[in-house]
Design a protein around this motif. Structure first.
Motif, PDB file in Angstrom:
ATOM      1  N   ARG A 223      16.762 -22.310 -20.403  1.00  0.00           N
ATOM      2  CA  ARG A 223      17.032 -23.531 -19.639  1.00  0.00           C
ATOM      3  C   ARG A 223      16.937 -23.273 -18.142  1.00  0.00           C
ATOM      4  O   ARG A 223      17.165 -22.152 -17.673  1.00  0.00           O
ATOM      5  CB  ARG A 223      18.449 -24.043 -19.983  1.00  0.00           C
ATOM      6  CG  ARG A 223      18.565 -24.510 -21.423  1.00  0.00           C
ATOM      7  CD  ARG A 223      19.830 -25.306 -21.650  1.00  0.00           C
ATOM      8  NE  ARG A 223      21.045 -24.492 -21.498  1.00  0.00           N
ATOM      9  CZ  ARG A 223      21.655 -23.866 -22.492  1.00  0.00           C
ATOM     10  NH1 ARG A 223      21.148 -23.913 -23.703  1.00  0.00           N
ATOM     11  NH2 ARG A 223      22.754 -23.190 -22.275  1.00  0.00           N
ATOM     12  N   PRO A 224      16.634 -24.358 -17.365  1.00  0.00           N
ATOM     13  CA  PRO A 224      16.562 -24.183 -15.896  1.00  0.00           C
ATOM     14  C   PRO A 224      17.923 -23.877 -15.282  1.00  0.00           C
ATOM     15  O   PRO A 224      18.948 -24.108 -15.846  1.00  0.00           O
ATOM     16  CB  PRO A 224      16.051 -25.539 -15.400  1.00  0.00           C
ATOM     17  CG  PRO A 224      16.115 -26.480 -16.552  1.00  0.00           C
ATOM     18  CD  PRO A 224      16.329 -25.683 -17.792  1.00  0.00           C
TER      19      PRO A 224
ATOM     20  N   HIS B  15      12.855 -19.523 -19.222  1.00  0.00           N
ATOM     21  CA  HIS B  15      12.479 -20.531 -18.237  1.00  0.00           C
ATOM     22  C   HIS B  15      11.712 -19.896 -17.082  1.00  0.00           C
ATOM     23  O   HIS B  15      12.135 -18.888 -16.518  1.00  0.00           O
ATOM     24  CB  HIS B  15      13.718 -21.263 -17.718  1.00  0.00           C
ATOM     25  CG  HIS B  15      13.364 -22.459 -16.910  1.00  0.00           C
ATOM     26  ND1 HIS B  15      13.127 -22.396 -15.564  1.00  0.00           N
ATOM     27  CD2 HIS B  15      13.177 -23.752 -17.282  1.00  0.00           C
ATOM     28  CE1 HIS B  15      12.815 -23.605 -15.120  1.00  0.00           C
ATOM     29  NE2 HIS B  15      12.849 -24.447 -16.137  1.00  0.00           N
ATOM     30  N   GLN B  16      10.574 -20.536 -16.721  1.00  0.00           N
ATOM     31  CA  GLN B  16       9.711 -19.987 -15.668  1.00  0.00           C
ATOM     32  C   GLN B  16      10.382 -19.923 -14.303  1.00  0.00           C
ATOM     33  O   GLN B  16      10.003 -19.127 -13.460  1.00  0.00           O
ATOM     34  CB  GLN B  16       8.419 -20.821 -15.561  1.00  0.00           C
ATOM     35  CG  GLN B  16       7.531 -20.691 -16.767  1.00  0.00           C
ATOM     36  CD  GLN B  16       6.289 -21.558 -16.658  1.00  0.00           C
ATOM     37  OE1 GLN B  16       6.151 -22.358 -15.736  1.00  0.00           O
ATOM     38  NE2 GLN B  16       5.378 -21.408 -17.602  1.00  0.00           N
ATOM     39  N   GLY B  17      11.385 -20.736 -14.092  1.00  0.00           N
ATOM     40  CA  GLY B  17      12.080 -20.741 -12.810  1.00  0.00           C
ATOM     41  C   GLY B  17      13.067 -19.589 -12.641  1.00  0.00           C
ATOM     42  O   GLY B  17      13.616 -19.397 -11.551  1.00  0.00           O
ATOM     43  N   ARG B  18      13.283 -18.836 -13.683  1.00  0.00           N
ATOM     44  CA  ARG B  18      14.223 -17.706 -13.610  1.00  0.00           C
ATOM     45  C   ARG B  18      13.496 -16.438 -13.178  1.00  0.00           C
ATOM     46  O   ARG B  18      12.333 -16.246 -13.484  1.00  0.00           O
ATOM     47  CB  ARG B  18      14.907 -17.482 -14.959  1.00  0.00           C
ATOM     48  CG  ARG B  18      15.860 -18.597 -15.334  1.00  0.00           C
ATOM     49  CD  ARG B  18      16.566 -18.272 -16.648  1.00  0.00           C
ATOM     50  NE  ARG B  18      17.517 -19.302 -16.996  1.00  0.00           N
ATOM     51  CZ  ARG B  18      18.779 -19.317 -16.620  1.00  0.00           C
ATOM     52  NH1 ARG B  18      19.256 -18.348 -15.869  1.00  0.00           N
ATOM     53  NH2 ARG B  18      19.585 -20.288 -16.991  1.00  0.00           N
TER      54      ARG B  18
ATOM     55  N   GLU C 209      17.268 -11.389 -14.407  1.00  0.00           N
ATOM     56  CA  GLU C 209      17.809 -11.743 -15.728  1.00  0.00           C
ATOM     57  C   GLU C 209      17.879 -10.529 -16.650  1.00  0.00           C
ATOM     58  O   GLU C 209      18.787 -10.434 -17.481  1.00  0.00           O
ATOM     59  CB  GLU C 209      17.000 -12.869 -16.368  1.00  0.00           C
ATOM     60  CG  GLU C 209      17.115 -14.198 -15.635  1.00  0.00           C
ATOM     61  CD  GLU C 209      18.549 -14.742 -15.541  1.00  0.00           C
ATOM     62  OE1 GLU C 209      19.445 -14.281 -16.295  1.00  0.00           O
ATOM     63  OE2 GLU C 209      18.789 -15.634 -14.709  1.00  0.00           O
TER      64      GLU C 209
ATOM     65  N   THR D  85       9.751 -14.308 -22.583  1.00  0.00           N
ATOM     66  CA  THR D  85       8.750 -14.924 -21.712  1.00  0.00           C
ATOM     67  C   THR D  85       7.459 -15.200 -22.487  1.00  0.00           C
ATOM     68  O   THR D  85       6.896 -16.298 -22.424  1.00  0.00           O
ATOM     69  CB  THR D  85       8.457 -14.015 -20.499  1.00  0.00           C
ATOM     70  OG1 THR D  85       9.685 -13.807 -19.790  1.00  0.00           O
ATOM     71  CG2 THR D  85       7.429 -14.634 -19.572  1.00  0.00           C
TER      72      THR D  85
ATOM     73  N   GLU E  34      20.634 -19.844 -23.063  1.00  0.00           N
ATOM     74  CA  GLU E  34      20.702 -20.258 -21.645  1.00  0.00           C
ATOM     75  C   GLU E  34      19.473 -19.799 -20.859  1.00  0.00           C
ATOM     76  O   GLU E  34      19.045 -20.475 -19.926  1.00  0.00           O
ATOM     77  CB  GLU E  34      21.973 -19.656 -21.023  1.00  0.00           C
ATOM     78  CG  GLU E  34      22.184 -20.031 -19.583  1.00  0.00           C
ATOM     79  CD  GLU E  34      23.384 -19.293 -19.005  1.00  0.00           C
ATOM     80  OE1 GLU E  34      23.190 -18.583 -18.016  1.00  0.00           O
ATOM     81  OE2 GLU E  34      24.482 -19.442 -19.561  1.00  0.00           O
TER      82      GLU E  34
END
Length: 195
Positions: free
Chosen positions: A194-195, A146-149, A154, A140, A191
């Motif tokens: 990625r979004p 990815h900020q959307g995760r 995760e 991060t 991965e």
């Protein structure tokens, strides 16, 4: 002072011998006689260092934890290489890490029914979870997550993957089979960006 150093060296030799016995002979081989023979010491010396079998088992888990922490502390990496370095310390990719993982699995299974051993096994397991959280934090901070995760999810998913890869590595039995494990870990880290 020399007596203390001798006692510490003897304790370390016993613990190392215990890990080898666990890997080679399993829990049934982790006896006073078996470990003393492996360490090349008298059974009485082993009993002085570890009065009970529980103490020896608990020390084995502590030794594994200390060894992993030392390897992690020695990493002089940042960013993605640091993340990979952290995670690779927990996979059986060389003789030392394989030995540790075999012992951890055997003692971990025993801790399911041995409530006295359970805290040490849980502490070691919690350490693996912490490494996965740190890995996600580093990704991060370096813009490789990815900020959307969901970071918490995760980190848990990374832990599940790591546990699976560790077991796959044990079952393969060959240290030369590290390629597929490393590829899976690399693809998973890719991965996460990625979004």
């Amino acid at each position: 002072m020399p007596k203390r150093i001798d006692a510490e060296a003897r304790t370390a030799a016993i613990a190392e011998a215990s890990l080898r016995v666990l890997e080679r002979d399993g829990l049934s081989g982790l006896s006073v006689r078996g470990v003393a023979a492996e360490a090349g010491i008298a059974a009485a010396s082993l009993r002085r260092a570890f009065a009970t079998q529980h103490a020896l088992r608990e020390f084995c888990l502590e030794l594994i934890e200390d060894r992993v922490k030392a390897r992690i502390a020695a990493l002089e990496l940042t960013g993605r290489p640091l993340v990979e370095g952290l995670l690779l310390q927990l996979l059986p990719l060389d003789k030392e890490r394989r030995l540790e993982l075999v012992a951890q699995v055997q003692l971990g299974v025993l801790s399911l029914t041995d409530t006295a051993l359970r805290p040490a096994a849980i502490r070691l397991s919690d350490g693996v979870a912490r490494v996965c959280h740190i890995a996600v934090e580093v990704l991060t901070e370096t813009g490789q997550f990815h900020q959307g995760r969901d970071p918490e999810y995760e980190a848990q998913r990374l832990r599940a993957l790591l546990d699976g890869l560790a077991m796959q590595g044990l079952w393969s039995g060959e240290l030369s089979e590290a390629g597929p494990i490393l590829e899976m870990l690399t693809r998973h880290l890719d991965e996460l960006a990625r979004p």
